[in-house]
Design a protein around this motif. Structure first.
Motif, PDB file in Angstrom:
ATOM      1  N   SER A  59      -3.248  -8.848   0.508  1.00 14.40           N
ATOM      2  CA  SER A  59      -3.494  -7.472   0.940  1.00 14.40           C
ATOM      3  C   SER A  59      -4.980  -7.237   1.220  1.00 14.40           C
ATOM      4  CB  SER A  59      -2.998  -6.498  -0.131  1.00 14.40           C
ATOM      5  OG  SER A  59      -3.552  -6.831  -1.373  1.00 14.40           O
ATOM      6  N   PHE A 107      -0.302  -3.611  -2.372  1.00 11.39           N
ATOM      7  CA  PHE A 107      -0.164  -2.425  -1.519  1.00 11.39           C
ATOM      8  C   PHE A 107      -0.106  -2.832  -0.049  1.00 11.39           C
ATOM      9  CE2 PHE A 107      -1.843   1.333   0.698  1.00 11.39           C
ATOM     10  CZ  PHE A 107      -0.965   2.281   0.213  1.00 11.39           C
ATOM     11  N   CYS A 123       3.082   1.544   0.846  1.00 12.15           N
ATOM     12  CA  CYS A 123       4.008   1.298  -0.265  1.00 12.15           C
ATOM     13  C   CYS A 123       3.598   0.017  -0.988  1.00 12.15           C
ATOM     14  CB  CYS A 123       5.444   1.205   0.234  1.00 12.15           C
ATOM     15  SG  CYS A 123       5.670  -0.073   1.454  1.00 12.15           S
ATOM     16  N   TYR A 124       4.185  -0.179  -2.162  1.00 11.25           N
ATOM     17  CA  TYR A 124       3.871  -1.379  -2.940  1.00 11.25           C
ATOM     18  C   TYR A 124       4.984  -2.402  -2.746  1.00 11.25           C
ATOM     19  CZ  TYR A 124       0.289   1.417  -5.129  1.00 11.25           C
ATOM     20  OH  TYR A 124      -0.814   2.181  -5.336  1.00 11.25           O
ATOM     21  N   PRO A 174       4.724   4.911  -3.622  1.00 11.47           N
ATOM     22  CA  PRO A 174       3.659   5.434  -4.484  1.00 11.47           C
ATOM     23  C   PRO A 174       4.071   6.777  -5.086  1.00 11.47           C
ATOM     24  CG  PRO A 174       2.816   4.805  -2.334  1.00 11.47           C
ATOM     25  CD  PRO A 174       4.298   4.754  -2.237  1.00 11.47           C
TER      26      PRO A 174
END
Lengths: 240, 719
Positions: free
Chosen positions: A34, A203, A212-213, B404
């Motif tokens: 990332s 992430f 989003c993760y 999140p």
């Protein structure tokens, strides 16, 4: 898939373990997908870029002892004109690492030149951290991948956010738990099998304001993949 | 199954002296009349007695399934410590010993039954069906070896009996034993199924942000206690606070026993080995024997074997490369002139030296020799490839993607703010925290009883006090991988000592050593060591209480983890002294092995310093003894260096000299090293004599400097 290898150098780098509001902000000792992909996208635009990396060391404790420093930083509350709590920021100094970029069609022509590339990576860029140089370009062709089993040395997501839509909540993880691999890991990083998975989340931005993760493989996983992704093999020796 | 067969009592005969038993330990040759016991009326007639007298019988067809089970369980427990056949023992010729050789400490003289009164007591005891064997004979069992033959007189009868009992109860779950009598009549070889042995290392996934986050240790404590009392506790072999060893009959059992740990967010690193169990008929007879080989570190062994082969291949390649280079240089020497020739000759000498060295490694004989060596290593570890082993990590259920916010503590789940609209009792100063349900629960969610009860009350109090409080976080840990190596080393040394006593030649001893070392199985030793480790921790706790004096000045986080309030850093020396004393008392021989499996880590700072940083230091100890003075430096010593540093007479140092060294090092570490050797101020130079001797003795300068900084803190008290 061919890869382009670069040597990364940086004077001050804080590649974060994300703990919000923590008084202590540590740094990781690898270069996750990332971080480096994000940094390259900032330079080359939002293209089909996939990269990973790591710092070169045999002993993490030794590496930390040599290259980590702590900065004490106290954000100032302008309203009351005082600094309330000091923060301890762990960062790496004078480090050298390796970065591997998958040679996709959209990035191929940008990486043809032997010139060095300047990127900014990690946290506290506004405080002068994160300036990195990529140099000593070298091409790793498909024949030189040296695929074998070993310990993963970096962090890679198992899938891209766009590929998850419409699938079960943990369909991709399911594949790995069965001892297989995912399409993303196979196509972009030539990882054929994940024998022992150590998971975490990375992430992934999905637009300029959202993200989003994604479930990811963290360092210490046992995988069958290209030699450049692997750490020196554990020899099972005595008292190592 | 009969209720009155107490499996742990099967070897009760080993508690009786040879003068009474005459031969063996199954009461076959005892002259009962000589001791006033009528063999027809006075001897017990229950199942336990049958177990004690028949568990070694090989004619399984004549035994019922309980006794067959007991025999198999006994063999399993014995193969947990050694697989040495009788002929090996005779070859070794060391004879039987009347003491238990504790590998990591001094030997213990066996307390065995020699008189008529105690023999009668023992017989009466076997007759009682509700006998508490370990309560009554525990002390004796701890001193008697399971096998009296030297050099395998290293496992206590206590551990062996306990293991037998555990295996017996697990084997009861194998359906094959329901029809074992029929199977014995029709087969020569019976596959009993598999036995699993797993080592699970518990890791904490949460980060520590607030004092309340330490409640995760309370959760761990609660789960460990629950495990000891649970119905499935029979699967637990032995454990420490962060490592659990299980044995179980089916793969699914592990999921079941670890369920609670996973639900509470712990990560478990598992190394699981699956052993095939089998009984075979001896060729052409009615006698049977049991086949199994319990070696729990198969993965490590495999790696060692394959690494060895790889190493030999590399050396062979290097040898061929050197020969090619040698030929090239020989040619070059012929053609070159003076200066160049000199250079070539130098290079030639280097190559020749390396070739001679490689020749001594036998790599020059080619592939065949390499293969032979590989096969030798492999044959040491019989059935290494038959045993299936697997390393994996167990975590709570994870999904492919998380929206999140992610949980700020574990970063492995979606954060869910509880009780929307209601203020969270842990939120202060309007800081909003995003945690997942598991982390909320561990911290002690609202309404949860743990929310009212803080795990470390004193710590909580100190952290809210105005005054500066200095604390030392102290953690002791046990590393089973290192322990396995240490057991092998200590056993090898014991064999050597025993061999020397018998005046054997060096070659004979080496042969014997390698033979016996191959047959050593560490599981029982790990179990025995764990028992001693727990006793050691109990004594360390009382020792710490003596040092601290005051109940308000310490908190127990776990049985191996404490927080101590310290007035100044030099108090750490008292802790180190106590620790060293207890190591001498319980594990004196650990000082002769390369690395001690028991690690001590102490991290000192002001109470308000982030615990997360302390935990990083405490969780991964670098050496045997580790001290971290936050902001001052770290000290990493092995056990021998600890001895040296503690033996240093601190009276020769003035506090000022230590303080000066500490102050100079803040400016430059190199300058402080110069100061240590500077003869400009002869008084100072003389005072630093001791520190210089430590440096010359092999302790690194940063370690010495940290020690000096630690001791220089005495000044505050003086003031």
């Amino acid at each position: 898939m061919n890869f382009i290898e670069y040597t990364l150098t940086s004077d001050m780098l804080c590649v974060g373990e994300r703990i919000k509001k923590g008084q202590f902000r540590p740094t990781v000792t690898t270069i996750p997908y990332s971080q480096i992909t994000g940094a390259l996208k900032a330079v080359f635009g939002d293209k089909d870029i996939h990269a990973v990396g790591y710092f070169q060391f045999n002993n993490e404790q030794e590496f930390r002892g040599k290259h980590t420093q702590i900065l004490t930083y106290s954000p100032r509350d302008r309203a009351i004109n005082t600094s309330i709590i000091p923060l301890y920021i762990e960062y790496l100094t004078n480090v050298e690492g390796k970065v591997f970029i998958a040679e996709t069609d959209s990035i191929k022509h940008k990486l043809e030149s032997n010139e060095s590339i300047s990127i900014y990576m990690g946290a506290f860029k506004s405080k002068g951290f994160g300036s990195c140089t990529l140099k000593d370009r070298r091409k790793i062709s498909e024949e030189d991948l040296d695929i074998h089993e070993g310990l993963l040395n970096t962090r890679i997501p198992i899938v891209k956010a766009k590929d998850i839509n419409g699938m079960d909540g943990n369909a991709h993880k399911g594949l790995i738990d069965e001892g297989k691999t995912t399409e993303f890991l196979k196509d972009k990083f030539c990882i054929e099998k994940v024998t022992k998975a150590r998971y975490g989340y990375l992430f992934e931005p999905t637009s300029e304001t959202t993200g989003c993760y994604i479930l990811s493989l963290f360092e210490g996983c046992v995988i069958k993949g290209p030699g450049f992704l692997l750490r020196n093999t554990d020899r099972g020796g005595k008292n190592e | 199954m009969s209720d009155d067969l107490v499996p742990e009592m099967h070897d009760i005969g080993k508690l009786i002296d040879k003068s009474i038993m005459v031969k063996g330990h199954t009461f076959e040759h005892v002259d009962w009349a000589k001791y006033g016991i009528d063999a027809n009326t006075d001897l017990p007639k229950n199942r336990t007695w049958e177990g004690a007298t028949k568990h070694h019988r090989a004619d399984l067809e004549n035994l019922d399934k309980d006794l067959i089970l007991l025999g198999v369980a006994d063999s399993l427990a014995a193969t947990s410590s050694r697989i040495i056949p009788v002929e090996y023992k005779q070859k070794a010729g060391f004879g039987s010993k009347d003491f238990l050789q504790v590998l990591w400490n001094i030997g213990i003289k066996s307390k065995i039954i020699k008189d008529q009164k105690r023999l009668e007591d023992l017989i009466t005891f076997i007759k009682r069906p509700d006998s508490n064997y370990f309560g009554k004979y525990g002390e004796c069992l701890l001193t008697v070896p399971e096998d009296k033959f030297s050099p395998v007189n290293i496992t206590s009868l206590f551990v062996h009996s306990d293991l037998t009992s555990r295996f017996y109860h697990i084997l009861q779950e194998y359906r094959i034993f329901d029809n074992i009598e029929e199977e014995l009549n029709i087969k020569d070889e019976i596959d009993l199924g598999h036995l699993f042995i797993s080592c699970c290392r518990i890791r904490i996934s949460q980060q520590f942000i607030r004092a309340k986050d330490l409640n995760i240790f309370a959760t761990l404590n609660r789960l460990n206690d629950k495990l000891q009392k649970a119905e499935y506790s029979k699967y637990l072999l032995f454990s420490t606070e962060d490592t659990l060893w299980f044995t179980y009959p089916k793969k699914e059992c592990l999921d079941y026993v670890l369920k609670e740990y996973l639900r509470n967010g712990f990560i478990l690193e598992v190394e699981s080995t699956e052993f095939p169990l089998m009984i075979k008929r001896k060729s052409g007879g009615s006698e049977w024997y049991f086949v199994c080989d319990l070696y729990p570190f198969i993965e490590k062994l495999k790696k060692r074997v394959f690494y060895e082969l790889q190493k030999l291949d590399d050396l062979k390649e290097e040898y061929e490369d050197l020969l090619r280079k040698k030929r090239e240089i020989e040619q070059k020497i012929k053609e070159s002139k003076n200066d160049e020739r000199k250079e070539c000759l130098n290079e030639m000498n280097n190559i020749r030296g390396r070739i001679t060295k490689l020749k001594s490694e036998d790599v020059h004989r080619g592939e065949k020799k390499t293969q032979e060596r590989y096969n030798n290593i492999k044959s040491k570890w019989k059935r290494i490839e038959d045993v299936f082993s697997h390393e994996f990590i167990k975590q709570k259920k994870l999904s492919d993607v998380i929206k999140p916010p992610i949980c700020e503590l574990c970063q492995l789940a979606e954060a869910k703010r509880k009780d929307d609209g209601e203020p969270d009792p842990w939120e202060k100063d309007e800081i909003k925290e995003y945690l997942c349900e598991t982390c909320y629960d561990n911290r002690g969610a609202p309404g949860n009883e743990r929310a009212e009860k803080v795990h470390c009350m004193n710590l909580f109090k100190w952290s809210t006090q105005e005054e500066d409080v200095n604390v030392a976080w102290l953690r002791v840990s046990l590393d089973y991988d290192i322990l396995n190596d240490a057991v092998e080393d200590l056993f090898s040394q014991y064999v050597e000592t025993e061999g020397n006593n018998k005046n054997k030649s060096e070659e004979e001893i080496k042969k014997l050593q390698s033979m016996l070392l191959t047959e050593l199985r560490p599981l029982a030793q790990l179990d025995q060591f764990t028992d001693d480790y727990h006793k050691f921790l109990d004594e360390l706790e009382s020792g710490l209480k003596d040092i601290i004096f005051d109940d308000q000045s310490w908190d127990k986080v776990l049985s191996n983890f404490y927080i101590l309030k310290i007035e100044n850093r030099s108090h750490v020396k008292n802790i180190l002294k106590k620790y060293n004393e207890l190591i001498d008392q319980h594990f004196s021989k650990l000082k002769v092995v390369d690395r001690s499996p028991i690690k001590l880590s102490i991290s000192c700072s002001n109470i308000k310093f982030a615990f997360f940083w302390h935990w990083k230091f405490l969780e991964n100890p670098q050496n045997d003894v580790n001290v971290n003075l936050v902001g001052k430096g770290e000290m990493h010593l092995n056990m021998r260096q600890l001895d040296e540093i503690l033996n240093l007479d601190m009276r020769q140092f003035g506090v000022r000299s230590l303080h000066k060294l500490s102050e100079v090092s803040e400016v430059s570490k190199k300058l402080s090293k110069v100061l240590l050797y500077d003869k400009g101020d002869w008084r100072l130079y003389k005072e630093y004599d001791g520190l210089r001797s430590l440096l010359e003795g092999g302790i690194d300068f940063p370690n010495i400097l940290t020690y000096a900084k630690m001791m220089s803190d005495q000044e505050r008290v003086v003031k």
